[in-house]
Design a protein around this motif. Structure first.
Motif, PDB file in Angstrom:
ATOM      1  N   HIS A   1      27.812  39.105  59.283  1.00  0.00           N
ATOM      2  CA  HIS A   1      27.043  39.379  58.067  1.00  0.00           C
ATOM      3  C   HIS A   1      25.803  38.484  58.051  1.00  0.00           C
ATOM      4  O   HIS A   1      25.846  37.346  58.521  1.00  0.00           O
ATOM      5  CB  HIS A   1      27.856  39.062  56.809  1.00  0.00           C
ATOM      6  CG  HIS A   1      28.945  40.046  56.501  1.00  0.00           C
ATOM      7  ND1 HIS A   1      28.689  41.313  56.038  1.00  0.00           N
ATOM      8  CD2 HIS A   1      30.293  39.952  56.584  1.00  0.00           C
ATOM      9  CE1 HIS A   1      29.843  41.947  55.841  1.00  0.00           C
ATOM     10  NE2 HIS A   1      30.824  41.149  56.176  1.00  0.00           N
TER      11      HIS A   1
ATOM     12  N   HIS B   1      33.343  37.102  60.320  1.00  0.00           N
ATOM     13  CA  HIS B   1      34.682  36.915  59.780  1.00  0.00           C
ATOM     14  C   HIS B   1      35.572  38.113  60.090  1.00  0.00           C
ATOM     15  O   HIS B   1      35.106  39.165  60.506  1.00  0.00           O
ATOM     16  CB  HIS B   1      34.651  36.628  58.264  1.00  0.00           C
ATOM     17  CG  HIS B   1      34.338  37.799  57.391  1.00  0.00           C
ATOM     18  ND1 HIS B   1      34.841  37.953  56.125  1.00  0.00           N
ATOM     19  CD2 HIS B   1      33.555  38.889  57.610  1.00  0.00           C
ATOM     20  CE1 HIS B   1      34.380  39.066  55.584  1.00  0.00           C
ATOM     21  NE2 HIS B   1      33.606  39.652  56.450  1.00  0.00           N
TER      22      HIS B   1
ATOM     23  N   HIS C   1      33.468  40.644  62.552  1.00  0.00           N
ATOM     24  CA  HIS C   1      32.186  41.327  62.429  1.00  0.00           C
ATOM     25  C   HIS C   1      31.223  40.382  61.719  1.00  0.00           C
ATOM     26  O   HIS C   1      31.660  39.467  61.022  1.00  0.00           O
ATOM     27  CB  HIS C   1      32.337  42.648  61.661  1.00  0.00           C
ATOM     28  CG  HIS C   1      32.858  42.456  60.279  1.00  0.00           C
ATOM     29  ND1 HIS C   1      34.204  42.314  60.009  1.00  0.00           N
ATOM     30  CD2 HIS C   1      32.229  42.321  59.071  1.00  0.00           C
ATOM     31  CE1 HIS C   1      34.378  42.122  58.715  1.00  0.00           C
ATOM     32  NE2 HIS C   1      33.195  42.108  58.122  1.00  0.00           N
TER      33      HIS C   1
ATOM     34  N   MET D   1      35.370  42.531  54.080  1.00  0.00           N
ATOM     35  CA  MET D   1      35.532  43.852  54.662  1.00  0.00           C
ATOM     36  C   MET D   1      34.219  44.253  55.309  1.00  0.00           C
ATOM     37  O   MET D   1      33.252  43.542  55.271  1.00  0.00           O
ATOM     38  CB  MET D   1      35.968  44.843  53.598  1.00  0.00           C
ATOM     39  CG  MET D   1      36.553  46.109  54.159  1.00  0.00           C
ATOM     40  SD  MET D   1      37.201  47.199  52.883  1.00  0.00           S
ATOM     41  CE  MET D   1      38.766  46.419  52.536  1.00  0.00           C
ATOM     42  N   SER D   2      34.204  45.375  55.907  1.00  0.00           N
ATOM     43  CA  SER D   2      33.074  45.779  56.714  1.00  0.00           C
ATOM     44  C   SER D   2      32.756  47.246  56.458  1.00  0.00           C
ATOM     45  O   SER D   2      33.643  48.041  56.204  1.00  0.00           O
ATOM     46  CB  SER D   2      33.439  45.603  58.186  1.00  0.00           C
ATOM     47  OG  SER D   2      32.555  46.307  59.004  1.00  0.00           O
TER      48      SER D   2
END
Ligand code: MN
Length: 312
Positions: free
Chosen positions: A74, A116, A72, A1-2
């Motif tokens: 990481h 991801h 997005h 998640m983001s």
């Protein structure tokens, strides 16, 4: 998640009780989903290496798209995806494509950088309930090559009416096969019926406990969803009592002892690293996440945030 917020910090006043502290979640949005954001805290960026804790649901995703977190990036962390109900599809820039169901672990080690996407599959369970956790990589491991692991089978233990699944580290004699870069524990505790136990803790660890479903009393502190209990190092056990059907999480580790700088989906140490990672995402240098229908996430504007000096 983001994280959708530019600034993931929250302000709160800890409630002290016998050396323990209780904080309340902030409500945040991730796409269309409302989450209880339990960490990070302004006064505490990490517990062990755990540095981000979102709890969402249980919620109905019947007849709607459900989870939709576009591609997005990481850096500097591991993402730990764990479901209590439902199903989520993971895709990343390594080419991984993995469905996850309750009781399984998706563990993505971002290291020097990965992108991801996570979404409810087209045909999905009508309910969704889960946690999204981040583990900060210690400084010596921050530049590791990105990897993705799926663990369909995880070790279980049974203590005083709790069915315990250990997804990171070790608890009550059960050890997870998941890759960890610091001394850590992450476990899901399910009370089949009314349950009462004294859980063994590593006294070198600090811990957090939260309830995802039902209600519990932990070390004499009443917990329900949205409350986070912090336990300082030095405890060899903690008493846990829960109503039947309750689900709890125990997370902990040796205090990281490193200042973390968190911005958007990046865990770093300096503003320069954050700026460089944001530029790399803007310039599409994280690699492509295949198969996602739709636009990738844009980073929030760097000039709209203040990159605070790192602190513990
Ligand atoms: Mn993510």
């Amino acid at each position: 998640m983001s994280t959708v917020d530019a600034d993931v910090e929250i302000a709160e006043v800890p409630v002290a009780q016998d050396g323990a502290e209780v904080t309340e979640a902030r409500i945040a949005r991730v796409g269309d989903i409302t989450v209880r954001r339990l960490m990070p805290l302004r006064a505490r960026r990490s517990v062990g290496a755990w540095c981000f804790v979102d709890h969402y649901g249980p919620l109905s995703v019947d007849g709607v798209a459900g989870m939709e977190v576009p591609p997005h990036p990481h850096i500097g962390l591991q993402t730990v995806t764990w479901l209590l109900r439902g199903d989520v599809l993971h895709r990343d820039s390594l080419g991984s494509e993995q469905m996850i169901w309750p009781g399984q672990l998706n563990l993505m080690t971002a290291g020097r950088g990965i992108a991801h996407a996570e979404e409810s599959p087209a045909e999905h369970d009508p309910q969704l309930h889960g946690v999204q956790l981040w583990v900060a990589l210690p400084d010596v491991s921050r530049q590791v090559v990105p990897t993705f692991e799926h663990h369909a089978e995880l070790p279980a233990a049974r203590v005083g009416g709790f069915a315990i699944t250990v997804f990171m580290g070790e608890l009550a004699g059960a050890r997870s096969p998941a890759t960890a870069f610091s001394p850590i524990v992450g476990a899901d505790l399910a009370a089949d019926g009314p349950a009462r136990a004294s859980l063994p803790l590593d006294p070198a660890f600090e811990h957090i406990v939260f309830v995802a479903e039902g209600a519990a009393e932990v070390g004499g502190v009443r917990l329900q969803p949205g409350r986070l209990l912090y336990l300082a190092p030095g405890r060899e056990q903690i008493s846990v009592a829960a109503a039947g059907g309750s689900r709890l999480f125990l997370l902990g580790g040796v205090p990281l002892g490193e200042p973390l700088l968190m911005w958007w989906n990046f865990v770093a140490r300096t503003p320069e690293e954050i700026t460089a990672a944001a530029a790399a995402w803007r310039e599409d240098r994280f690699g492509t996440v295949g198969g996602y229908r739709g636009e990738r996430l844009a980073a929030p504007p760097l000039d709209a945030i203040h990159l605070r000096a790192p602190r513990l």
